[in-house]
Scaffold this active site. Sequence first.
Site, PDB file in Angstrom:
ATOM      1  N   GLU A   1       0.840  -1.193   0.000  1.00  0.00           N
ATOM      2  CA  GLU A   1       0.000   0.000   0.000  1.00  0.00           C
ATOM      3  C   GLU A   1       0.882   1.252   0.000  1.00  0.00           C
ATOM      4  OE1 GLU A   1      -2.103  -1.280   3.463  1.00  0.00           O
ATOM      5  OE2 GLU A   1      -3.963  -1.374   2.331  1.00  0.00           O
TER       6      GLU A   1
ATOM      7  N   CYS B   1       3.453   8.532   1.384  1.00  0.00           N
ATOM      8  CA  CYS B   1       3.955   7.601   2.382  1.00  0.00           C
ATOM      9  C   CYS B   1       4.292   6.296   1.655  1.00  0.00           C
ATOM     10  CB  CYS B   1       2.858   7.395   3.436  1.00  0.00           C
ATOM     11  SG  CYS B   1       3.330   6.252   4.724  1.00  0.00           S
TER      12      CYS B   1
ATOM     13  N   CYS C   1       6.098  -6.961   7.119  1.00  0.00           N
ATOM     14  CA  CYS C   1       7.161  -6.436   7.981  1.00  0.00           C
ATOM     15  C   CYS C   1       7.522  -7.490   9.022  1.00  0.00           C
ATOM     16  CB  CYS C   1       6.689  -5.167   8.682  1.00  0.00           C
ATOM     17  SG  CYS C   1       7.981  -4.405   9.702  1.00  0.00           S
TER      18      CYS C   1
ATOM     19  N   CYS D   1       5.288  -5.113  15.435  1.00  0.00           N
ATOM     20  CA  CYS D   1       4.843  -4.159  16.462  1.00  0.00           C
ATOM     21  C   CYS D   1       3.370  -4.446  16.787  1.00  0.00           C
ATOM     22  CB  CYS D   1       5.010  -2.730  15.961  1.00  0.00           C
ATOM     23  SG  CYS D   1       6.718  -2.352  15.553  1.00  0.00           S
TER      24      CYS D   1
ATOM     25  N   CYS E   1       0.345  -2.454  15.172  1.00  0.00           N
ATOM     26  CA  CYS E   1       0.418  -2.189  13.737  1.00  0.00           C
ATOM     27  C   CYS E   1      -0.199  -3.322  12.930  1.00  0.00           C
ATOM     28  CB  CYS E   1       1.888  -1.993  13.344  1.00  0.00           C
ATOM     29  SG  CYS E   1       2.123  -1.867  11.579  1.00  0.00           S
TER      30      CYS E   1
ATOM     31  N   GLY F   1       6.523  -1.888   6.279  1.00  0.00           N
ATOM     32  CA  GLY F   1       7.926  -2.294   6.370  1.00  0.00           C
ATOM     33  C   GLY F   1       8.752  -1.408   7.278  1.00  0.00           C
ATOM     34  N   GLU F   2       9.879  -1.955   7.721  1.00  0.00           N
ATOM     35  CA  GLU F   2      10.858  -1.183   8.500  1.00  0.00           C
ATOM     36  C   GLU F   2      11.932  -0.729   7.511  1.00  0.00           C
ATOM     37  OE1 GLU F   2      11.913   0.088  11.571  1.00  0.00           O
ATOM     38  OE2 GLU F   2      13.730   0.521  10.401  1.00  0.00           O
TER      39      GLU F   2
ATOM     40  N   SER G   1      11.440   6.734   8.653  1.00  0.00           N
ATOM     41  CA  SER G   1      11.018   6.372  10.008  1.00  0.00           C
ATOM     42  C   SER G   1      11.560   4.989  10.373  1.00  0.00           C
ATOM     43  CB  SER G   1       9.490   6.355  10.037  1.00  0.00           C
ATOM     44  OG  SER G   1       9.040   5.888  11.267  1.00  0.00           O
TER      45      SER G   1
ATOM     46  N   SER H   1      10.200   5.787  16.040  1.00  0.00           N
ATOM     47  CA  SER H   1       8.959   5.406  16.728  1.00  0.00           C
ATOM     48  C   SER H   1       9.325   5.162  18.181  1.00  0.00           C
ATOM     49  CB  SER H   1       8.390   4.121  16.121  1.00  0.00           C
ATOM     50  OG  SER H   1       8.129   4.310  14.763  1.00  0.00           O
ATOM     51  N   LEU H   2       9.056   6.145  19.006  1.00  0.00           N
ATOM     52  CA  LEU H   2       9.439   6.040  20.429  1.00  0.00           C
ATOM     53  C   LEU H   2       8.337   5.304  21.197  1.00  0.00           C
ATOM     54  CD1 LEU H   2      11.309   6.860  22.799  1.00  0.00           C
ATOM     55  CD2 LEU H   2      10.014   8.992  22.952  1.00  0.00           C
ATOM     56  N   HIS H   3       7.181   5.881  21.230  1.00  0.00           N
ATOM     57  CA  HIS H   3       5.965   5.293  21.810  1.00  0.00           C
ATOM     58  C   HIS H   3       5.973   5.076  23.322  1.00  0.00           C
ATOM     59  CE1 HIS H   3       5.131   5.184  17.689  1.00  0.00           C
ATOM     60  NE2 HIS H   3       5.381   3.928  17.422  1.00  0.00           N
TER      61      HIS H   3
ATOM     62  N   ASN I   1      -4.828   4.596  15.907  1.00  0.00           N
ATOM     63  CA  ASN I   1      -5.852   4.355  14.889  1.00  0.00           C
ATOM     64  C   ASN I   1      -6.278   2.900  14.951  1.00  0.00           C
ATOM     65  OD1 ASN I   1      -5.748   6.975  13.523  1.00  0.00           O
ATOM     66  ND2 ASN I   1      -3.655   6.359  13.028  1.00  0.00           N
TER      67      ASN I   1
ATOM     68  N   CYS J   1      -1.635   5.963  10.173  1.00  0.00           N
ATOM     69  CA  CYS J   1      -0.461   5.294  10.719  1.00  0.00           C
ATOM     70  C   CYS J   1      -0.825   3.985  11.392  1.00  0.00           C
ATOM     71  CB  CYS J   1       0.216   6.183  11.749  1.00  0.00           C
ATOM     72  SG  CYS J   1       1.096   7.497  10.998  1.00  0.00           S
TER      73      CYS J   1
HETATM   74  S1  SF4 Z   1       5.068  -0.167  12.869  1.00  0.00           S
HETATM   75 FE1  SF4 Z   1       6.495  -0.187  11.163  1.00  0.00          FE
HETATM   76  S2  SF4 Z   1       8.186  -1.474  11.920  1.00  0.00           S
HETATM   77 FE2  SF4 Z   1       6.439  -1.887  13.272  1.00  0.00          FE
HETATM   78  S3  SF4 Z   1       5.406  -3.690  12.334  1.00  0.00           S
HETATM   79 FE3  SF4 Z   1       4.423  -1.834  11.542  1.00  0.00          FE
HETATM   80  S4  SF4 Z   1       5.486  -1.467   9.601  1.00  0.00           S
HETATM   81 FE4  SF4 Z   1       6.786  -2.814  10.807  1.00  0.00          FE
END
Ligand code: SF4
Length: 346
Positions: free
Chosen positions: A90, A103, A110, A114, A117, A163-164, A195, A218-220, A294, A337
């Site tokens: 996407e 984006c 990925c 996380c 996500c 993806g990372e 990111s 991505s601190l969170h 979200n 996000c």
């Molecule tokens: S937040 Fe980013 S790094 Fe974490 S699983 Fe989702 S896509 Fe991967």
Amino acid sequence: MKNSFYQYNFQELTQLLKNRDLSISGASLLYNWHYKQKQIDPCTKNLSLTTQVFIKEYFTFSLPKITNVHQSDDSTVKFLMQMEDGLSVETVLIAFQNKYTICLSTQVGCAMKCSFCFTGTQGLKRHLKTDEIVGQFIVANRWLRENRPDDQLLKNIVYMGQGEPLHNFDAVKASCEIFLDQHGTSIGAQKITISTAGYLPGLIRWNEEMPGVNIALSLHSPFENKRNQLIPINKNYPLPEILKYLESIPLKRKQYIIYEYLLIKDFNDSIEDAHATGELLKGKQAIINLIPFNPFPGSTYARPHKTQIEQFQKIIESYKLPALIRGTKGDDILAACGQLNTKASL
Ligand code: SF4
């Protein structure tokens, strides 16, 4: 076998022509034709016949195919883009007035898993190639020109899709070099942001190799136990190590490290969380983006109330840190996000 034109940075393209005793001016012509003029058919103008034959025999100009488009009420657009092997990712266009930020996805799925996500639930299928990352930009730009001709074309790029990015370092770096090149799209380094969830092997390479684009972490959570729950790779690459490498990145005047903070109701949105975050980041050249969670199908987290979000922001600001509450653009089409998931777009 032919090679995608969109995988070559300007120097590599120049070298290819040089190796074949062709005029190196062809590199500027080709970059101008494909990236500035946004043409997708092979260029024939002002090129010698031998160069044209080489281009025809050596390159392919195929691009990802748009197989689905969702348009949000707030003008956000989410594309499902299919790659040559049939796998899809996407890509999202985030609208602000009549300007757009794209984006980009960097992997199919990925590996980071996380917990907040939707993409993480897919697992990693494969890395995207340079041309597949650049291709998303070209295809989305063409869609904009055809469907919203009065709007401006893409001005900003964020690597925050599926993806990372630092897990696919080489392709991401190569795509940045292509976007930055003055012979082509010539996007300023300050308009590109990559990111990361805190993938240390990529951060270690950043200083030596990445052109001076922006970085977002991505601190969170400032707390290890909470961060471990949200971002499992934090167990392998703990926050103090990540911050050490981030701080070693040379920043220009007015350049900041962006810290993304996903606000989850009753998990990391308390007064204590806000103060600990302020303490952790105070004095740094930092911008804090607060992103209300979200929801996506199957997620167990919830979005905090507006007053809680605003209170969190005020506390962060009391540490003299700029804190912006990021809109939840495109959440009605699962384009915000953490909501991207190829299967949900089908
Ligand atoms: S937040 Fe980013 S790094 Fe974490 S699983 Fe989702 S896509 Fe991967």
